[in-house]
Design an enzyme around this catalytic site. Structure first.
Site, PDB file in Angstrom:
ATOM      1  N   CYS A 199      47.908  20.863 133.598  1.00 26.58           N
ATOM      2  CA  CYS A 199      46.961  20.354 132.607  1.00 26.58           C
ATOM      3  C   CYS A 199      47.681  19.850 131.345  1.00 26.58           C
ATOM      4  CB  CYS A 199      45.902  21.419 132.316  1.00 26.58           C
ATOM      5  SG  CYS A 199      44.394  20.686 131.697  1.00 26.58           S
TER       6      CYS A 199
ATOM      7  N   GLU B  46      46.503  28.506 138.386  1.00 23.26           N
ATOM      8  CA  GLU B  46      46.663  29.922 137.990  1.00 23.26           C
ATOM      9  C   GLU B  46      45.312  30.610 137.760  1.00 23.26           C
ATOM     10  OE1 GLU B  46      46.910  27.376 136.054  1.00 23.26           O
ATOM     11  OE2 GLU B  46      46.237  27.874 134.021  1.00 23.26           O
TER      12      GLU B  46
ATOM     13  N   HIS C 194      44.079  23.757 137.135  1.00 20.47           N
ATOM     14  CA  HIS C 194      44.702  25.048 136.789  1.00 20.47           C
ATOM     15  C   HIS C 194      44.831  25.957 138.014  1.00 20.47           C
ATOM     16  CE1 HIS C 194      44.520  24.962 132.301  1.00 20.47           C
ATOM     17  NE2 HIS C 194      43.602  24.040 132.551  1.00 20.47           N
TER      18      HIS C 194
HETATM   19  N1  LIG Z   1      43.086  22.665 129.870  1.00 21.24           N
HETATM   20  C1  LIG Z   1      43.973  21.877 129.277  1.00 21.24           C
HETATM   21  O1  LIG Z   1      45.178  22.125 129.300  1.00 21.24           O
HETATM   22  C2  LIG Z   1      43.394  20.731 128.505  1.00 21.24           C
HETATM   23  C3  LIG Z   1      44.429  19.733 128.004  1.00 21.24           C
HETATM   24  C4  LIG Z   1      43.938  19.108 126.726  1.00 21.24           C
HETATM   25  N2  LIG Z   1      42.761  18.338 126.949  1.00 21.24           N
HETATM   26  C5  LIG Z   1      45.050  18.251 126.106  1.00 21.24           C
HETATM   27  O2  LIG Z   1      44.882  17.088 125.926  1.00 21.24           O
HETATM   28  O3  LIG Z   1      46.077  18.772 125.764  1.00 21.24           O
END
Ligand SMILES: NC(=O)CC[C@H](N)C(=O)O
Length: 198
Positions: A79, A172, A170
């Site tokens: 992410c 995890e 994610h």
């Molecule tokens: N769950 C996440 O890691 C979201 C990432 C977040 N939207 C970002 O731009 O950093």
């Protein structure tokens, strides 16, 4: 035994530690750059990429993480971690670590569907992987050396480039450990390779 670190400046650190331990590897929270010398693979967790970048700079991690990757050691970004690894970020002048030849879009699934789950087939990992997306980015463009591992609604959400692995979701946050096990195998293979070179 292999040791996998989680960059512990911000974000979903504890969940990654638990999933690493479930593979039988040793898990370490990485708070100082000197600790990178003790680990065989590194996870950049989810969180907020802009905040994480600020902390990477203030704790002097920037060059240290890039050097870690250049040595052939595996790095896995989830992410916000995926955003940190990209060479280009849509609408932003500058990228962060720039480890993977790809362009990413942040918060790319829109407000209404900010968080959702989908069962996806993932290359090398298996079918029906329970992917949890939270304000997730996706990969808009990937270079020829980037292997696409999973897509959702025709958007790339998991990819690999040599020792680098990333997911928009994610892994995890589920009890399905197949993804982290795949990363643990990459770590094992890179260690074996390093041994034969020596
Ligand atoms: N769950 C996440 O890691 C979201 C990432 C977040 N939207 C970002 O731009 O950093």
């Amino acid at each position: 035994m292999n040791t996998i670190g989680v960059l512990a400046l911000q974000g979903a650190v504890r969940e990654h530690i638990r999933s690493i331990e479930a593979t039988g590897a040793r898990a370490v929270e990485i708070k100082r750059k000197e600790q990178l010398a003790e680990i065989d693979g590194l996870i950049l967790p989810g969180g907020e990429s802009t905040t994480m970048r600020r902390l990477i700079d203030s704790y002097d991690f920037f060059d240290a993480i890039r050097e870690f990757g250049r040595q052939g050691k595996p790095v896995f970004g989830t992410c916000a971690g995926l955003i940190l690894m990209a060479q280009e970020i849509e609408g932003q002048e500058k990228a962060h670590l720039g480890l993977m030849n790809m362009k990413v879009a942040r918060n790319a699934f829109g407000r209404q569907v900010a968080s959702f789950e989908a069962d996806l087939p993932v290359m090398h990992v298996g079918d029906n992987f329970n992917a949890v997306f939270i304000r997730a980015p996706y990969i808009l463009e990937a270079g020829p050396e980037v292997e696409v591992l999973a897509s959702y609604q025709e958007r790339i959400v998991a990819a690999k480039q040599g020792q680098y692995l990333c997911t928009a979701f994610h892994p995890e946050l589920t009890d399905d450990n197949r993804f982290i096990e795949y990363f643990a195998q990459m770590v094992e293979q890179s260690k074996m390779k390093a041994r034969t070179v020596v």
